[in-house]
Design a protein around this motif. Sequence first.
Motif, mmCIF file in Angstrom:
data_model
loop_
_atom_site.group_PDB
_atom_site.id
_atom_site.type_symbol
_atom_site.label_atom_id
_atom_site.label_comp_id
_atom_site.label_asym_id
_atom_site.label_seq_id
_atom_site.Cartn_x
_atom_site.Cartn_y
_atom_site.Cartn_z
ATOM 1 N N ALA A 231 10.116 -9.736 36.606
ATOM 2 C CA ALA A 231 9.516 -8.668 35.647
ATOM 3 C C ALA A 231 8.361 -8.297 36.579
ATOM 4 C CB ALA A 231 9.139 -9.116 34.320
ATOM 5 N N GLU A 232 8.110 -6.986 36.737
ATOM 6 C CA GLU A 232 6.972 -6.378 37.478
ATOM 7 C C GLU A 232 5.768 -6.036 36.685
ATOM 8 O OE1 GLU A 232 7.670 -4.331 41.479
ATOM 9 O OE2 GLU A 232 8.768 -3.249 39.846
ATOM 10 N N GLY A 233 4.778 -5.897 37.019
ATOM 11 C CA GLY A 233 3.623 -5.401 36.278
ATOM 12 C C GLY A 233 3.123 -6.115 35.168
ATOM 13 N N VAL A 234 3.481 -7.316 35.146
ATOM 14 C CA VAL A 234 2.941 -8.295 34.035
ATOM 15 C C VAL A 234 1.423 -8.509 33.973
ATOM 16 C CG1 VAL A 234 3.160 -10.465 32.800
ATOM 17 C CG2 VAL A 234 5.077 -9.491 33.923
ATOM 18 N N GLU A 235 0.999 -8.028 32.997
ATOM 19 C CA GLU A 235 -0.745 -8.102 32.788
ATOM 20 C C GLU A 235 -1.165 -8.866 31.577
ATOM 21 O OE1 GLU A 235 -2.051 -3.969 32.500
ATOM 22 O OE2 GLU A 235 -1.374 -3.503 34.577
ATOM 23 N N THR A 236 -0.434 -9.134 30.785
ATOM 24 C CA THR A 236 -0.854 -9.890 29.624
ATOM 25 C C THR A 236 -0.168 -11.138 29.102
ATOM 26 O OG1 THR A 236 0.528 -8.723 27.757
ATOM 27 C CG2 THR A 236 -1.816 -7.602 28.485
ATOM 28 N N GLU A 237 -0.904 -12.105 28.514
ATOM 29 C CA GLU A 237 -0.190 -13.122 27.830
ATOM 30 C C GLU A 237 0.777 -12.855 26.935
ATOM 31 O OE1 GLU A 237 -0.706 -16.330 28.645
ATOM 32 O OE2 GLU A 237 -2.208 -15.979 30.147
ATOM 33 N N MET A 238 0.785 -12.006 26.292
ATOM 34 C CA MET A 238 1.712 -11.582 25.106
ATOM 35 C C MET A 238 2.975 -11.091 26.009
ATOM 36 S SD MET A 238 2.138 -10.195 21.730
ATOM 37 C CE MET A 238 0.632 -9.329 21.116
ATOM 38 N N GLN A 239 2.826 -10.260 26.927
ATOM 39 C CA GLN A 239 4.082 -10.171 27.928
ATOM 40 C C GLN A 239 4.784 -11.180 28.443
ATOM 41 O OE1 GLN A 239 2.020 -7.222 30.353
ATOM 42 N NE2 GLN A 239 2.540 -5.617 29.319
ATOM 43 N N ILE A 240 4.059 -12.164 29.053
ATOM 44 C CA ILE A 240 4.421 -13.441 29.516
ATOM 45 C C ILE A 240 5.096 -14.362 28.275
ATOM 46 C CG2 ILE A 240 3.931 -15.708 30.232
ATOM 47 C CD1 ILE A 240 1.457 -14.441 32.096
ATOM 48 N N ASP A 241 4.632 -14.380 27.214
ATOM 49 C CA ASP A 241 5.445 -15.066 26.206
ATOM 50 C C ASP A 241 6.650 -14.362 25.853
ATOM 51 O OD1 ASP A 241 3.388 -16.934 25.989
ATOM 52 O OD2 ASP A 241 2.366 -15.979 24.292
ATOM 53 N N MET A 242 6.670 -13.177 25.628
ATOM 54 C CA MET A 242 7.911 -12.149 25.260
ATOM 55 C C MET A 242 9.021 -12.594 26.339
ATOM 56 S SD MET A 242 6.143 -8.668 23.683
ATOM 57 C CE MET A 242 7.784 -8.260 22.892
ATOM 58 N N LEU A 243 8.297 -12.497 27.891
ATOM 59 C CA LEU A 243 9.606 -12.603 28.938
ATOM 60 C C LEU A 243 10.002 -13.901 28.689
ATOM 61 C CD1 LEU A 243 7.171 -10.442 31.385
ATOM 62 C CD2 LEU A 243 9.682 -9.715 30.396
ATOM 63 N N LYS A 244 9.388 -14.729 28.608
ATOM 64 C CA LYS A 244 9.659 -16.178 28.433
ATOM 65 C C LYS A 244 10.790 -16.603 27.539
ATOM 66 C CE LYS A 244 6.212 -19.326 29.721
ATOM 67 N NZ LYS A 244 4.976 -20.050 29.288
ATOM 68 N N ARG A 245 10.463 -15.897 26.124
ATOM 69 C CA ARG A 245 11.494 -16.180 25.109
ATOM 70 C C ARG A 245 12.863 -15.302 25.677
ATOM 71 N NH1 ARG A 245 9.090 -13.441 20.869
ATOM 72 N NH2 ARG A 245 6.748 -13.970 21.723
ATOM 73 N N LYS A 246 12.764 -14.052 26.331
ATOM 74 C CA LYS A 246 14.141 -13.472 26.682
ATOM 75 C C LYS A 246 14.742 -14.090 27.880
ATOM 76 C CE LYS A 246 12.086 -8.968 25.455
ATOM 77 N NZ LYS A 246 12.523 -9.045 23.940
ATOM 78 N N GLY A 247 14.104 -15.139 28.530
ATOM 79 C CA GLY A 247 14.733 -15.888 29.617
ATOM 80 C C GLY A 247 14.609 -15.361 30.951
ATOM 81 N N CYS A 248 13.343 -14.702 31.073
ATOM 82 C CA CYS A 248 13.021 -13.986 32.426
ATOM 83 C C CYS A 248 12.462 -15.316 33.085
ATOM 84 C CB CYS A 248 11.841 -12.931 32.190
ATOM 85 S SG CYS A 248 11.365 -12.158 33.672
ATOM 86 N N GLU A 249 12.897 -15.180 34.526
ATOM 87 C CA GLU A 249 12.446 -16.397 35.517
ATOM 88 C C GLU A 249 11.293 -16.027 36.259
ATOM 89 O OE1 GLU A 249 15.988 -15.709 37.550
ATOM 90 O OE2 GLU A 249 17.508 -17.036 36.260
ATOM 91 N N LEU A 250 11.348 -14.670 36.553
ATOM 92 C CA LEU A 250 10.238 -14.775 37.808
ATOM 93 C C LEU A 250 9.115 -13.574 37.217
ATOM 94 C CD1 LEU A 250 12.335 -14.677 40.917
ATOM 95 C CD2 LEU A 250 10.907 -16.784 39.932
ATOM 96 N N ILE A 251 7.905 -13.502 37.410
ATOM 97 C CA ILE A 251 6.975 -12.353 37.275
ATOM 98 C C ILE A 251 5.904 -12.018 38.170
ATOM 99 C CG2 ILE A 251 6.985 -12.840 34.659
ATOM 100 C CD1 ILE A 251 4.293 -14.248 35.021
ATOM 101 N N GLN A 252 5.544 -11.032 38.473
ATOM 102 C CA GLN A 252 4.654 -10.485 39.233
ATOM 103 C C GLN A 252 3.610 -9.578 38.521
ATOM 104 O OE1 GLN A 252 6.551 -8.268 42.256
ATOM 105 N NE2 GLN A 252 5.040 -7.939 43.616
ATOM 106 N N GLY A 253 2.322 -9.541 38.677
ATOM 107 C CA GLY A 253 1.572 -8.761 38.012
ATOM 108 C C GLY A 253 0.073 -9.293 37.811
ATOM 109 N N TYR A 254 -0.800 -8.389 37.637
ATOM 110 C CA TYR A 254 -2.177 -8.627 37.245
ATOM 111 C C TYR A 254 -2.360 -9.966 36.704
ATOM 112 C CZ TYR A 254 -2.970 -4.071 39.439
ATOM 113 O OH TYR A 254 -2.868 -2.872 39.838
ATOM 114 N N ALA A 255 -1.436 -10.475 35.756
ATOM 115 C CA ALA A 255 -1.620 -11.616 34.983
ATOM 116 C C ALA A 255 -1.905 -12.756 35.838
ATOM 117 C CB ALA A 255 -0.562 -11.878 33.848
ATOM 118 N N ILE A 256 -0.993 -12.954 36.986
ATOM 119 C CA ILE A 256 -1.423 -13.765 37.822
ATOM 120 C C ILE A 256 -2.131 -13.379 38.785
ATOM 121 C CG2 ILE A 256 0.151 -15.033 39.609
ATOM 122 C CD1 ILE A 256 1.385 -15.352 36.924
ATOM 123 N N SER A 257 -1.922 -12.385 39.786
ATOM 124 C CA SER A 257 -3.100 -11.938 40.752
ATOM 125 C C SER A 257 -2.781 -10.434 41.021
ATOM 126 C CB SER A 257 -3.217 -12.972 41.751
ATOM 127 O OG SER A 257 -3.973 -12.256 42.794
#
Length: 275
Positions: A231-257
Amino acid sequence: AKSDGRSCFRFFDCGMDDQVVEAFRMKADLRTALQEGQLKLHYQPLANLTTGDIIGFEALLRWTHPELGQISPVTFIPLAEETGLIVPIGEWVIREACREAARWPNGLKIAVNLSPVQFTTGNIVEVVASALAWSGLEASRLDIEITEGVLVKDADGALRILNAFKALGVHISMDDFGTGYSSLSYFRQFPFDKVKIDQTFIRDMETNPQSRAIIRAIIGLAKGLDVEILAEGVETEMQIDMLKRKGCELIQGYAISRPAPIEQFDDIVGGRVDI
Ligand code: C2E
Ligand code: CA
Ligand code: CA
Ligand code: CA
């Protein structure tokens, strides 16, 4: 648009005029940008959502113009494509990214964006193969990001090139998935290793049930086909939580760096020695 001291008359659409003049100037200046060292790569980490590990970086091109300052790739990549300059610039990006990544430990991966123009001009397979040989980077650590534009233009030509990449051992990611002409049949036709869910869906996933449904569908599809999901463009903890629950494996975005010069990630890519 920057003002260069010319006066604007009311019969003139100055804003438009400025844009055209500026684009013309940038196209001309882009010709020398590479030789003059005005182009640089920034790197943005890709993270495993479950373990929190950084698994690699995406290389993102930056242009510092001597007078205009920082120009976004959203502005200058299309100009580079129109002039054909994306071919030498893109070749430099591949070599530079491979050279950099070859020093990283732990099999950290490097993702590089390819323009559709690079698929139809020059010998992109040879360029990638020689960058790998020259840098000593293992092919499986290079991830080539393409957009649907490549597949729409000339599907047969694209398939030939993608198969040649696979034969080299390079990985292929479908970038910006869900925008443009996204077709499910791409997954049957083309040998993708990863799909990157476009950031427009992530941006409003907290408020828009349609976006959530599309994200869920893309994740389900990718899992069924044994394709990695990012998932691209992940900026918030809320998005991280939702993506985790949906089974997304990898993220990229300002939430990380945010993307940054590689020196900023010395703790991750550490131990590198410059020659
Ligand atoms: P892209 O390949 O989709 O790259 C992701 C873009 O999203 C980057 O913009 C990145 O800085 C931005 N981004 C990452 N995380 C976030 C986030 O959490 N929030 C927001 N709002 N944005 C985020 P950037 O660096 O401006 O690049 C824009 C586009 O320019 C890229 O989109 C890619 O299409 C193109 N581009 C950049 N470098 C190259 C290159 O070397 N070659 C080619 N052909 N295209 C490139
Ligand atoms: Ca990309
Ligand atoms: Ca993208
Ligand atoms: Ca994009």
